[in-house]
Design an enzyme around this catalytic site. Structure first.
Site, PDB file in Angstrom:
ATOM      1  N   HIS A  20     -16.004 -18.756 -10.440  1.00 64.16           N
ATOM      2  CA  HIS A  20     -14.865 -18.912  -9.232  1.00 64.16           C
ATOM      3  C   HIS A  20     -15.494 -18.945  -7.799  1.00 64.16           C
ATOM      4  O   HIS A  20     -15.087 -18.826  -6.636  1.00 64.16           O
ATOM      5  CB  HIS A  20     -13.358 -17.816  -9.689  1.00 64.16           C
ATOM      6  CG  HIS A  20     -12.911 -17.792  -8.705  1.00 64.16           C
ATOM      7  ND1 HIS A  20     -11.874 -18.545  -8.283  1.00 64.16           N
ATOM      8  CD2 HIS A  20     -12.343 -17.003  -7.858  1.00 64.16           C
ATOM      9  CE1 HIS A  20     -11.104 -18.905  -7.337  1.00 64.16           C
ATOM     10  NE2 HIS A  20     -10.892 -17.768  -6.888  1.00 64.16           N
ATOM     11  N   ASP A  24     -17.442 -21.271  -6.947  1.00 62.53           N
ATOM     12  CA  ASP A  24     -16.632 -22.664  -5.921  1.00 62.53           C
ATOM     13  C   ASP A  24     -16.344 -21.859  -4.764  1.00 62.53           C
ATOM     14  O   ASP A  24     -16.544 -22.748  -4.060  1.00 62.53           O
ATOM     15  CB  ASP A  24     -15.664 -22.443  -7.265  1.00 62.53           C
ATOM     16  CG  ASP A  24     -14.506 -23.293  -6.503  1.00 62.53           C
ATOM     17  OD1 ASP A  24     -14.702 -24.434  -6.124  1.00 62.53           O
ATOM     18  OD2 ASP A  24     -13.219 -23.056  -6.259  1.00 62.53           O
TER      19      ASP A  24
END
Length: 108
Positions: free
Chosen positions: A80, A83
């Site tokens: 995450h 990202d």
């Protein structure tokens, strides 16, 4: 083990925070350019780039640890965070182009 998880979460949060700050500054650059305030837009782009450098520094520390044989746990949180960083990089690249377009439009 608890310390390792805590250290890993600090890395994750560092990347997310810095990438988020960078992306926010890029958005502010677009808004400033939209209003014709190109000095402010350039300053926000500079801040965005600084945020990216900070995020990359956190990431580099993690990669250095891995290279030294200290395995870094890759979990959903880390994915995450990465990202967020990649999205921020892409958004800042696009923001630079948008600011340039507004500058060109202002010249006419």
């Amino acid at each position: 083990m608890a310390q390792e998880n805590s250290d890993n979460m600090q890395v994750v949060m560092g990347i997310i925070m810095q990438a988020g700050n960078a992306k926010a500054a890029a958005m502010q650059a677009i808004q400033a350019a939209k209003k014709g305030d190109f000095d402010k837009a350039d300053e926000f782009i500079k801040q965005a780039n600084e945020g990216l450098v900070n995020a990359h520094n956190v990431q580099t520390d993690m990669l250095t640890q891995e290279a030294q044989g200290n395995h870094v746990k890759v979990d959903l949180y880390m994915v995450h965070a990465q990202d967020h960083l990649m999205t921020a990089i892409t958004f800042i690249d696009l923001a630079k182009e948008v600011v340039a377009v507004y500058k060109k439009m202002a010249e006419k």
